[in-house]
Scaffold this motif. Structure first.
Motif, PDB file in Angstrom:
ATOM      1  N   PHE A 366       0.832  -1.105  -0.085  1.00  0.00           N
ATOM      2  CA  PHE A 366       0.046   0.176  -0.001  1.00  0.00           C
ATOM      3  C   PHE A 366       1.011   1.228   0.110  1.00  0.00           C
ATOM      4  CE2 PHE A 366       0.686  -0.972   4.520  1.00  0.00           C
ATOM      5  CZ  PHE A 366       0.784   0.318   5.083  1.00  0.00           C
ATOM      6  N   ARG A 367       2.304   1.183   0.055  1.00  0.00           N
ATOM      7  CA  ARG A 367       3.154   2.279   0.089  1.00  0.00           C
ATOM      8  C   ARG A 367       3.868   2.359  -1.097  1.00  0.00           C
ATOM      9  NH1 ARG A 367       3.236   4.806   4.747  1.00  0.00           N
ATOM     10  NH2 ARG A 367       2.821   3.931   7.010  1.00  0.00           N
ATOM     11  N   LYS A 368       3.581   1.344  -1.932  1.00  0.00           N
ATOM     12  CA  LYS A 368       4.385   1.263  -3.265  1.00  0.00           C
ATOM     13  C   LYS A 368       4.210   2.382  -4.074  1.00  0.00           C
ATOM     14  CE  LYS A 368       5.082  -1.460  -7.470  1.00  0.00           C
ATOM     15  NZ  LYS A 368       6.640  -1.409  -7.536  1.00  0.00           N
ATOM     16  N   TYR A 369       3.368   3.401  -4.227  1.00  0.00           N
ATOM     17  CA  TYR A 369       3.260   4.434  -4.959  1.00  0.00           C
ATOM     18  C   TYR A 369       3.283   5.892  -4.037  1.00  0.00           C
ATOM     19  CZ  TYR A 369       2.467   1.383  -8.828  1.00  0.00           C
ATOM     20  OH  TYR A 369       2.741   0.427  -9.809  1.00  0.00           O
ATOM     21  N   ASP A 370       3.732   5.664  -2.799  1.00  0.00           N
ATOM     22  CA  ASP A 370       3.881   6.962  -1.835  1.00  0.00           C
ATOM     23  C   ASP A 370       4.946   7.844  -2.509  1.00  0.00           C
ATOM     24  OD1 ASP A 370       2.016   5.921  -0.132  1.00  0.00           O
ATOM     25  OD2 ASP A 370       3.313   5.810   1.573  1.00  0.00           O
ATOM     26  N   PRO A 371       4.938   9.102  -2.247  1.00  0.00           N
ATOM     27  CA  PRO A 371       5.945  10.111  -2.973  1.00  0.00           C
ATOM     28  C   PRO A 371       7.369   9.797  -2.524  1.00  0.00           C
ATOM     29  CG  PRO A 371       4.498  11.119  -1.208  1.00  0.00           C
ATOM     30  CD  PRO A 371       4.010   9.984  -1.571  1.00  0.00           C
ATOM     31  N   ALA A 372       8.172   9.795  -3.351  1.00  0.00           N
ATOM     32  CA  ALA A 372       9.623   9.319  -3.073  1.00  0.00           C
ATOM     33  C   ALA A 372      10.507  10.434  -3.763  1.00  0.00           C
ATOM     34  CB  ALA A 372      10.034   8.040  -3.439  1.00  0.00           C
ATOM     35  N   GLU A 401       4.920  13.011 -11.655  1.00  0.00           N
ATOM     36  CA  GLU A 401       4.954  11.369 -12.311  1.00  0.00           C
ATOM     37  C   GLU A 401       4.055  11.442 -13.556  1.00  0.00           C
ATOM     38  OE1 GLU A 401       7.013   9.360 -11.499  1.00  0.00           O
ATOM     39  OE2 GLU A 401       7.743  10.108  -9.727  1.00  0.00           O
ATOM     40  N   GLY A 402       3.251  12.736 -13.820  1.00  0.00           N
ATOM     41  CA  GLY A 402       2.278  12.482 -14.959  1.00  0.00           C
ATOM     42  C   GLY A 402       1.198  11.860 -14.539  1.00  0.00           C
ATOM     43  N   ALA A 403       0.811  11.516 -13.319  1.00  0.00           N
ATOM     44  CA  ALA A 403      -0.509  10.730 -12.908  1.00  0.00           C
ATOM     45  C   ALA A 403      -1.498  11.897 -12.824  1.00  0.00           C
ATOM     46  CB  ALA A 403      -0.092  10.185 -11.879  1.00  0.00           C
ATOM     47  N   ILE A 404      -2.746  11.464 -12.976  1.00  0.00           N
ATOM     48  CA  ILE A 404      -3.827  12.375 -12.965  1.00  0.00           C
ATOM     49  C   ILE A 404      -4.894  11.983 -11.835  1.00  0.00           C
ATOM     50  CG2 ILE A 404      -5.925  13.016 -14.324  1.00  0.00           C
ATOM     51  CD1 ILE A 404      -4.252  12.764 -16.787  1.00  0.00           C
ATOM     52  N   ALA A 405      -5.535  13.126 -11.364  1.00  0.00           N
ATOM     53  CA  ALA A 405      -6.733  12.992 -10.539  1.00  0.00           C
ATOM     54  C   ALA A 405      -7.576  14.072 -10.973  1.00  0.00           C
ATOM     55  CB  ALA A 405      -6.158  13.467  -9.315  1.00  0.00           C
ATOM     56  N   ARG A 425     -15.329  11.210  -8.732  1.00  0.00           N
ATOM     57  CA  ARG A 425     -13.692  11.088  -8.855  1.00  0.00           C
ATOM     58  C   ARG A 425     -12.990  10.161  -9.516  1.00  0.00           C
ATOM     59  NH1 ARG A 425     -17.135   8.823  -4.698  1.00  0.00           N
ATOM     60  NH2 ARG A 425     -16.080   7.529  -3.375  1.00  0.00           N
ATOM     61  N   PHE A 426     -11.918  10.437 -10.010  1.00  0.00           N
ATOM     62  CA  PHE A 426     -10.814   9.300 -10.539  1.00  0.00           C
ATOM     63  C   PHE A 426      -9.667   9.908  -9.964  1.00  0.00           C
ATOM     64  CE2 PHE A 426      -7.371   8.476 -13.399  1.00  0.00           C
ATOM     65  CZ  PHE A 426      -7.336   7.161 -13.365  1.00  0.00           C
ATOM     66  N   TYR A 427      -9.063   9.211  -9.090  1.00  0.00           N
ATOM     67  CA  TYR A 427      -7.592   9.345  -8.426  1.00  0.00           C
ATOM     68  C   TYR A 427      -6.764   8.411  -8.584  1.00  0.00           C
ATOM     69  CZ  TYR A 427     -10.648  12.374  -5.292  1.00  0.00           C
ATOM     70  OH  TYR A 427     -11.444  13.211  -4.878  1.00  0.00           O
ATOM     71  N   SER A 428      -5.610   8.511  -9.565  1.00  0.00           N
ATOM     72  CA  SER A 428      -4.913   7.584 -10.081  1.00  0.00           C
ATOM     73  C   SER A 428      -4.091   7.000  -8.843  1.00  0.00           C
ATOM     74  CB  SER A 428      -3.808   7.940 -11.210  1.00  0.00           C
ATOM     75  OG  SER A 428      -2.798   7.221 -11.458  1.00  0.00           O
ATOM     76  N   TYR A 429      -3.764   5.684  -8.832  1.00  0.00           N
ATOM     77  CA  TYR A 429      -3.006   5.146  -7.862  1.00  0.00           C
ATOM     78  C   TYR A 429      -1.478   5.602  -7.926  1.00  0.00           C
ATOM     79  CZ  TYR A 429      -1.459   1.737 -11.108  1.00  0.00           C
ATOM     80  OH  TYR A 429      -1.280   1.158 -12.357  1.00  0.00           O
ATOM     81  N   ARG A 430      -0.972   6.263  -9.177  1.00  0.00           N
ATOM     82  CA  ARG A 430       0.188   6.928  -8.998  1.00  0.00           C
ATOM     83  C   ARG A 430       0.040   8.215  -8.891  1.00  0.00           C
ATOM     84  NH1 ARG A 430       2.507   7.328 -13.438  1.00  0.00           N
ATOM     85  NH2 ARG A 430       1.036   7.142 -15.069  1.00  0.00           N
ATOM     86  N   TYR A 431      -1.050   8.879  -8.596  1.00  0.00           N
ATOM     87  CA  TYR A 431      -0.927  10.426  -8.321  1.00  0.00           C
ATOM     88  C   TYR A 431      -0.840  10.532  -6.864  1.00  0.00           C
ATOM     89  CZ  TYR A 431      -2.804  15.047  -7.972  1.00  0.00           C
ATOM     90  OH  TYR A 431      -3.076  16.437  -7.359  1.00  0.00           O
ATOM     91  N   GLN A 446      -5.944   9.708  -3.660  1.00  0.00           N
ATOM     92  CA  GLN A 446      -5.062   8.531  -4.349  1.00  0.00           C
ATOM     93  C   GLN A 446      -5.657   7.276  -4.605  1.00  0.00           C
ATOM     94  OE1 GLN A 446      -1.299   7.454  -2.367  1.00  0.00           O
ATOM     95  NE2 GLN A 446      -0.413   7.248  -4.099  1.00  0.00           N
ATOM     96  N   ASN A 447      -5.685   6.563  -5.543  1.00  0.00           N
ATOM     97  CA  ASN A 447      -5.864   5.226  -5.742  1.00  0.00           C
ATOM     98  C   ASN A 447      -7.396   5.021  -5.256  1.00  0.00           C
ATOM     99  OD1 ASN A 447      -5.685   2.301  -5.786  1.00  0.00           O
ATOM    100  ND2 ASN A 447      -5.584   2.167  -3.789  1.00  0.00           N
ATOM    101  N   GLU A 448      -8.006   5.682  -6.002  1.00  0.00           N
ATOM    102  CA  GLU A 448      -9.967   5.529  -5.852  1.00  0.00           C
ATOM    103  C   GLU A 448     -10.622   6.266  -7.132  1.00  0.00           C
ATOM    104  OE1 GLU A 448     -11.095   6.913  -2.051  1.00  0.00           O
ATOM    105  OE2 GLU A 448     -12.864   7.609  -2.771  1.00  0.00           O
ATOM    106  N   SER A 449     -11.577   5.465  -7.300  1.00  0.00           N
ATOM    107  CA  SER A 449     -12.588   6.024  -8.197  1.00  0.00           C
ATOM    108  C   SER A 449     -13.808   5.681  -7.994  1.00  0.00           C
ATOM    109  CB  SER A 449     -12.385   5.184  -9.581  1.00  0.00           C
ATOM    110  OG  SER A 449     -10.946   5.330 -10.317  1.00  0.00           O
ATOM    111  N   GLY A 450     -14.858   6.622  -7.965  1.00  0.00           N
ATOM    112  CA  GLY A 450     -16.082   6.429  -7.384  1.00  0.00           C
ATOM    113  C   GLY A 450     -17.176   7.608  -7.967  1.00  0.00           C
ATOM    114  N   ILE A 451     -18.463   7.112  -7.604  1.00  0.00           N
ATOM    115  CA  ILE A 451     -19.436   7.917  -7.998  1.00  0.00           C
ATOM    116  C   ILE A 451     -20.490   7.965  -6.842  1.00  0.00           C
ATOM    117  CG2 ILE A 451     -20.880   6.049  -8.891  1.00  0.00           C
ATOM    118  CD1 ILE A 451     -20.832   9.727 -10.421  1.00  0.00           C
ATOM    119  N   TYR A 452     -20.897   9.212  -6.538  1.00  0.00           N
ATOM    120  CA  TYR A 452     -21.677   9.457  -5.349  1.00  0.00           C
ATOM    121  C   TYR A 452     -22.938  10.231  -5.839  1.00  0.00           C
ATOM    122  CZ  TYR A 452     -22.993  12.467  -1.145  1.00  0.00           C
ATOM    123  OH  TYR A 452     -23.767  13.228  -0.133  1.00  0.00           O
TER     124      TYR A 452
END
Length: 677
Positions: A366-372, A401-405, A425-431, A446-452
């Motif tokens: 779950f930390r693989k795409y944390d900021p580094a 990183e070019g990732a989008i939210a 919402r669309f939050y890339s897991y790389r964002y 980060q790491n979430e897509s959804g509709i409310y």
């Protein structure tokens, strides 16, 4: 000890003369509405506490509607965007107002909002060409406020005996100077229990100081902040150090964009330090720029790089004190915004650098795409349109990183009693954004897509209904799920006024979420966790007496074939009674709770000291009781005392580690004095 607590509170109430009309009852009214909207997700994330503190600040500096600007009205976050738009148009057309009763002509303002407005606005003199006040007027007519609070625990934790560097008392003090909406200067010093005071590394006294100076409406300078401040750009995808709306509050609250507010918080996290300003470039265009440098807490790797950024603010032990301000953070950014004819569009950019390299433990999935790295940047465009019946807001962001939210919302006022809301919402897991905070189910941008989908409906004059359904998908591992997972959250809440004094409220929430489970073959799989939560309350509001009876229930269900995850049930009944007479307010509550474990934990609101939103959590078996007393001496001094005690029937030891209390009782007393001069 309990006798001592009661004696002190009685002394406060007996020796406080009724010399002034207290604002306690008014304050209680908007508090009651606010706590009805609280959901346990918001409580655990401190979102409600941040929003509550902001409303407390606004209550002490109400807005003059006859001189209010568009930015002033956007501070009224309990109004929807549509309501703010209609209020702005009404003021432009009919100003100056003669009384607050005229606001009833605005169709979108329901009776609840009209009552709330009375606590945060007033009708003053009209000054069309309002000038920034002179230094002499600021010094002569400015208002000072000094607040001091101490929490006294009638028990010893394990760390109090051996482990903590300081004593067991928690206290804080705050000084504020205000001149209307133009000038605000303040400093807050805060000390958590166990932290050294004028000792060790805290040679300056308190463990944390928040200080600021804010100037508004100085020519083209809309806002200028020096010291510590909070800032929100767009919808919060790249920058938001303030509060974010939850799923229930999104139906009734709004969040202004590109706002700069002072940091008077007692938390040593989620703020910037330096300078920030918003300048008007023209009638429809403004620019916001900021720069910040501050020391931060972090856990370090053996090579000196940062493994984890810390936000707790605790410095009670030797190891916690060693992490205090062991790293540094530099942040700067800017935002350009244009508004006209209901349309708005903005561009935002921020840059952040650290004196040490961020190197998280990426062996945890779950930390693989944390900021580094050492430096990071984010940019976004936010956009929208607001009219009497339609409100569109959105923001699309990108990181280095070019990732989008992207986050987009639509609110439609179908008729005078029904408002529909949709949020995608669309939050890339790389964002990632180091300061991003916005609408989400997982608590991160980060790491979430959804509709409310949500609705606020008042089919009858005495009946109001709030409801939502939210689906979220997490394509990468998160803290409690090692695989891709999903969540479905649903809530309906109704309030019916049986009479002018009696109201019945009911809430039901159904949430389905997936989490980790290790099967018989030692392989990690996901299982469904289903939560049912319900609340039923009956409230009475009289001239001097108010009362509320509340029932809460929780039922957490796991698949029947999972033997090591038993179902969990819990319930709680709470009775609250208040008496208000002139300058005295007395509130008492008592409750009984019985839950099988932490999965069926429950929360209950308690009246507390000023600038503190109290929603204690309960699980296990026990009782909770509290007494609150508030009194005024003249017009300038307020004294508050509160004693709260929890008795557990299923344990002889409370908590663990340094927080362990070797007793089944936990009793605390809060004392607070507020002096206005």
């Amino acid at each position: 000890m309990n006798k001592l607590s009661t004696t002190l509170l009685l002394a406060i109430s007996i020796n406080t003369p009724c010399l002034a009309q207290s604002t306690g009852s008014n304050h209680s009214q908007w508090q009651q509405y606010f706590e009805q909207l609280a959901d346990y997700d918001d409580i655990e994330d401190n979102n409600m506490e941040n929003l509550y503190e902001r409303l407390c600040e606004l209550e002490t500096s109400p807005i003059n509607l006859n001189t209010a600007t568009d930015d002033d009205l956007k501070q009224l976050s309990f109004l929807s965007y549509t309501q703010i738009e209609e209020l702005t148009e009404y003021l432009d057309r009919y100003s100056p107002l003669q009384s607050l009763g005229e606001l009833s002509m605005i169709q979108s303002l329901d009776p609840v909002r009209l009552q709330l407005l009375r606590h945060f606005v007033y009708i003053g003199e009209e000054k069309k060409a309002e000038q920034f006040p002179t230094i002499n007027n600021i010094l002569k007519y400015g208002k000072h406020e000094l607040v001091g609070t101490v929490t006294v625990p009638f028990y010893n934790r394990k760390g109090d005996r051996n482990g903590y560097l300081g004593y067991k008392y928690k206290h804080w003090v705050r000084y504020t100077f205000k001149y209307g909406q133009h000038v605000q200067i303040g400093i807050t010093g805060t000390q958590d229990a166990g932290e050294p005071f004028f000792a060790g590394k805290n040679t300056m006294g308190y463990d944390h100081y928040a200080y600021y100076a804010v100037i508004r409406k100085l020519g083209r300078i809309k806002t200028l902040a020096l010291g510590q401040y909070k800032i929100r750009l767009g919808m919060g995808l790249v920058m938001n150090t303030g509060f974010s709306l939850g799923k229930t509050t999104s139906l009734v609250f709004s969040t202004p964009t590109n706002t700069i507010t002072p940091n008077s918080s007692r938390s040593d996290a989620y703020y910037l330090q330096g300078t920030a300003a918003t300048l008007a470039l023209g009638k429809h265009t403004d620019i916001t720029a900021f720069a910040s440098y501050r020391k931060i807490d972090a856990t370090l790797n053996d090579d000196g790089s940062i493994r984890t950024l810390l936000h707790t603010g605790y410095h009670r032990t030797i190891s916690e004190m060693q992490r205090k301000h062991n790293s540094a953070q530099w942040t700067t950014g800017a935002a350009l915004r244009w508004r006209n004819y209901g349309f708005h569009i903005g561009a935002n950019a921020i840059y952040t650098a650290y004196n040490r390299e961020l190197r998280p433990n990426t062996s945890q999935l779950f930390r693989k795409y944390d900021p580094a790295g050492k430096s990071f940047y984010n940019g976004s465009i936010n956009y929208g349109y607001i009219s009497h019946w339609l409100n569109i807001n959105g923001e699309t962001a990108v990181n280095n990183e070019g990732a989008i939210a992207t986050l987009n919302s639509v609110s439609l006022k179908a008729n005078s009693s029904l408002t529909l809301t949709a949020i995608q919402r669309f939050y890339s897991y790389r964002y990632y954004s180091l300061f991003g905070s916005s609408f989400s189910d997982g608590g991160k941008v980060q790491n979430e897509s959804g509709i409310y989908l949500g609705a606020s409906w008042m089919p009858l004059s005495r009946l109001s209904i709030l409801a939502y359904s939210d689906y979220a998908y997490f394509p990468w591992a998160r803290y409690t799920a090692a695989l891709a997972s999903q969540s479905w959250d649903n809530m309906v809440q109704t309030t019916y006024s049986l009479s002018n004094r009696l109201a019945l409220s009911a809430r039901y929430r159904l949430r389905l979420r997936q989490q980790n489970h290790t099967d018989a073959n030692s392989e990690k799989t996901l299982i469904d966790k289903t939560e049912h939560r319900a609340r039923l309350s009956l409230a009475y509001t009289g001239t001097h007496w108010t009362a509320k009876t509340q029932f809460d229930g929780a039922y957490t269900v796991f698949p029947s074939n999972i033997k090591d995850k038993p179902n969990s049930r819990g319930g709680m009944i709470m009775q609250t009674v208040s008496y208000i007479q002139d300058a005295i307010t007395i509130t008492a509550n008592i409750g009984y709770f019985h839950t099988q474990d932490y999965n069926s934990r429950l929360y209950a609101y308690e009246r507390g000291t000023l600038y503190s939103f109290n929603f204690p959590m309960f699980y296990g078996k026990g009782m909770r009781g509290a007494m609150f007393v508030r009194g005024s001496i003249g017009k300038n001094i307020i004294i508050i005392g509160k004693v709260g005690a929890t008795k557990y029937f299923d344990r002889d030891v409370i908590s663990s580690s340094y927080q362990q209390i070797d007793s089944s009782w936990k009793t605390d007393m809060d004392l607070q004095v507020k002096w206005k001069f």
